[in-house]
Design a protein around this motif. Structure first.
Motif, PDB file in Angstrom:
ATOM      1  N   PHE A  46       0.825  -1.194   0.000  1.00 53.54           N
ATOM      2  CA  PHE A  46       0.000   0.000   0.000  1.00 53.54           C
ATOM      3  C   PHE A  46       0.866   1.253   0.000  1.00 53.54           C
ATOM      4  CE2 PHE A  46      -2.854  -2.952   2.596  1.00 53.54           C
ATOM      5  CZ  PHE A  46      -3.534  -3.387   1.473  1.00 53.54           C
TER       6      PHE A  46
ATOM      7  N   TRP B 223      -5.892   3.276  -0.717  1.00 51.79           N
ATOM      8  CA  TRP B 223      -4.839   2.306  -0.393  1.00 51.79           C
ATOM      9  C   TRP B 223      -3.882   2.082  -1.555  1.00 51.79           C
ATOM     10  CZ3 TRP B 223      -5.810  -1.088  -4.214  1.00 51.79           C
ATOM     11  CH2 TRP B 223      -7.118  -1.167  -4.690  1.00 51.79           C
ATOM     12  N   SER B 224      -4.157   2.651  -2.708  1.00 51.46           N
ATOM     13  CA  SER B 224      -3.327   2.385  -3.889  1.00 51.46           C
ATOM     14  C   SER B 224      -1.867   2.712  -3.614  1.00 51.46           C
ATOM     15  CB  SER B 224      -3.809   3.208  -5.087  1.00 51.46           C
ATOM     16  OG  SER B 224      -5.110   2.824  -5.468  1.00 51.46           O
TER      17      SER B 224
ATOM     18  N   GLU C 296     -14.291  -3.207  -5.967  1.00 46.90           N
ATOM     19  CA  GLU C 296     -12.893  -2.774  -6.028  1.00 46.90           C
ATOM     20  C   GLU C 296     -12.699  -1.348  -5.520  1.00 46.90           C
ATOM     21  OE1 GLU C 296     -10.925  -3.705  -9.835  1.00 46.90           O
ATOM     22  OE2 GLU C 296     -12.780  -4.748 -10.376  1.00 46.90           O
TER      23      GLU C 296
ATOM     24  N   ASP D 202     -11.143  -0.684   3.217  1.00 49.61           N
ATOM     25  CA  ASP D 202     -10.030  -0.474   2.291  1.00 49.61           C
ATOM     26  C   ASP D 202      -9.326  -1.797   1.974  1.00 49.61           C
ATOM     27  OD1 ASP D 202     -10.545   2.205   2.202  1.00 49.61           O
ATOM     28  OD2 ASP D 202      -9.030   2.756   3.680  1.00 49.61           O
TER      29      ASP D 202
ATOM     30  N   SER E  32      -9.041  -3.634  -1.714  1.00 50.26           N
ATOM     31  CA  SER E  32      -7.755  -3.987  -2.330  1.00 50.26           C
ATOM     32  C   SER E  32      -7.748  -5.445  -2.767  1.00 50.26           C
ATOM     33  CB  SER E  32      -6.601  -3.721  -1.353  1.00 50.26           C
ATOM     34  OG  SER E  32      -6.586  -4.636  -0.277  1.00 50.26           O
TER      35      SER E  32
ATOM     36  N   HIS F 273      -9.808  -5.824  -5.889  1.00 51.98           N
ATOM     37  CA  HIS F 273      -9.095  -5.273  -7.044  1.00 51.98           C
ATOM     38  C   HIS F 273      -8.018  -6.238  -7.531  1.00 51.98           C
ATOM     39  CE1 HIS F 273      -7.495  -2.252  -9.730  1.00 51.98           C
ATOM     40  NE2 HIS F 273      -6.309  -2.324  -9.151  1.00 51.98           N
ATOM     41  N   TYR F 274      -7.243  -6.801  -6.611  1.00 48.23           N
ATOM     42  CA  TYR F 274      -6.183  -7.726  -7.014  1.00 48.23           C
ATOM     43  C   TYR F 274      -6.764  -9.020  -7.562  1.00 48.23           C
ATOM     44  CZ  TYR F 274      -3.418  -4.490  -4.190  1.00 48.23           C
ATOM     45  OH  TYR F 274      -2.820  -3.366  -3.671  1.00 48.23           O
TER      46      TYR F 274
ATOM     47  N   ARG G 245     -10.006   4.468  -3.850  1.00 49.65           N
ATOM     48  CA  ARG G 245      -8.845   3.594  -3.610  1.00 49.65           C
ATOM     49  C   ARG G 245      -7.687   4.316  -2.912  1.00 49.65           C
ATOM     50  NH1 ARG G 245      -9.018   0.686  -9.589  1.00 49.65           N
ATOM     51  NH2 ARG G 245     -11.177  -0.008  -9.415  1.00 49.65           N
TER      52      ARG G 245
END
Length: 418
Positions: A247, A396-397, A390, A256, A260, A263-264, A394
């Motif tokens: 992160f 946490w990106s 997702e 969050d 994540s 998304h992954y 975001r």
């Protein structure tokens, strides 16, 4: 003949396509979260700064030497890679991509001069149409082509054709630089007196099989000009597919973390579909920081393993299966630094065993939906369509403070000519 085409300093070259002011300057691309150097221009290499150097160690040198850094823009690099492959397919019907910046091409030529001219034409076309400078090497086998490419990249014209008798060339190549050997195996070979590629080529097959492995024996055959490394087949399916990121800052909120993971999982599922694979299950994990206290607490992992009702590459089904498992993994009060998803039990969709109680109509609908989303994202830019799980903002990106625009994968970031 087999040719290997390799983009020079590929990530940096991609950045230079859209920013010509970077030409002739020491430029480096940084890893995830702007951590360390993963691609260097020749000017950067000339300063003797090794690959993998952490960015924080270069802050003083950045000002003194005028170093230029860019955050890794994998969406852009992937698109430029696809464009290079498209150009190579104009020259050969048999193109095998080996990595994001390398591809093997089969050419029906035996004459060395013809191969050299062909290589020059191919290199010039890629440079003119895409903007990527390449090294090109030709030989009778893939392993020899890798060596030829390494030599070609150092020549003014960028092309080298391995002679019919490569022994003189191979005698100058350290065994550690041979494809399939590497620096971990090289010391063992050197202790046995095998210090260069030619000495490995001359070694007896039985000796290599008994002392090492069939893979090294195949490498020796390749060095003798005997093809022994075949293209990937269905029997060479990877054992797993992984997607994980650190992160940009510590994450403490469960929402969050869940975003994540979704998304992954979606990114890894897209990879499965691209390769024609399905997964039987997944390992999911969170990684958290150590705490100074009081009381001090060690860092660590928390995770779970699950199997899907049926092997799948459907993003929706995967997120639906994973999401209920996440609350039990969450430890309140910990500062999380990473999450990830690992798919296992991979099999080809063409060899997938049908399920007796599954609905073929429902599976077909999901496949069409996934294919439509993938097509739209390829055409309009990665992330144009995504699952709401997702997240949108975001936070946490990963950190990418020096990120250049996605010139070729986003309508909003297209380069404007005035």
């Amino acid at each position: 003949m087999i040719g290997l085409v390799d983009g020079n300093n590929f990530y940096v070259s991609c950045e230079r396509i859209f920013d010509p002011s970077l030409e002739g300057k020491p430029v480096a691309v940084l890893s995830n979260n702007d951590g360390c150097v993963i691609s260097r221009s020749q000017e950067f290499k000339n300063l003797q700064i090794p690959m993998g150097t952490p960015y924080f160690q270069l802050r003083e040198a950045e000002k003194y030497y005028g170093l230029i850094f860019r955050s890794s823009n994998y969406e852009l690099y992937g698109d430029i890679s696809r464009r290079v492959i498209a150009v190579l397919q104009e020259f050969s019907q048999d193109v095998e991509q080996y990595s994001i910046d390398e591809a093997f091409v089969q050419v029906p030529l035996d004459d060395l001069e013809e191969c050299h001219r062909f290589g020059l034409s191919l290199r010039q076309r890629v440079l003119r149409w895409v903007g990527i400078p390449c090294g090109v090497g030709f030989a009778k086998t893939k392993t020899l082509a890798k060596i030829a490419n390494h030599i070609g990249k150092k020549r003014p014209d960028g092309v080298f054709v391995m002679p019919a008798d490569p022994s003189t060339v191979l005698a100058t190549v350290p065994v550690a630089e041979v494809w399939g050997v590497g620096r971990r195996l090289a010391p063992k070979l050197e202790r046995l007196g095998i210090r260069n590629a030619q000495q490995l080529a001359e070694k007896d097959d039985d000796f290599l099989l008994k002392r090492f492995s069939i893979m090294l024996a195949r490498t020796a055959l390749e060095l003798r000009g005997i093809p022994a490394v075949a293209a990937d087949t269905l029997h060479d399916i990877a054992q797993s597919v992984t997607c994980s990121r650190s992160f940009g800052h510590p994450v403490v909120d469960f929402t969050d973390l869940a975003e994540s993971v979704a998304h992954y999982a979606a990114q890894a599922a897209e990879h499965l579909r691209r390769d024609g694979l399905v997964a039987a299950g997944a390992n999911v994990y969170f990684q958290y920081h150590p705490e100074q206290g009081p009381p001090p607490r060690d860092g660590g992992f928390t995770g779970t393993t699950l199997t899907f009702p049926t092997p799948t590459a459907s993003t929706g089904d995967i997120i639906k299966a994973i999401s209920p498992k996440l609350p039990a993994m969450f430890i309140p009060g910990r500062r999380y630094k990473k999450s990830g998803v690992v798919f296992f039990g991979l099999e080809s969709t063409s060899h997938q065993q049908l399920q007796l109680f599954s609905s073929h109509q429902d599976d077909s609908r999901k496949e069409r939906l996934a294919a439509a989303m993938d097509d739209i994202n390829r055409h309009y830019g990665h992330g144009t369509l995504f699952n709401l799980a997702e997240g949108i903002n975001r936070p946490w990106s990963m950190k990418r403070e020096r990120l250049t625009p996605s010139y070729t994968t986003s309508w909003e970031q297209l380069l404007q000519v005035k």
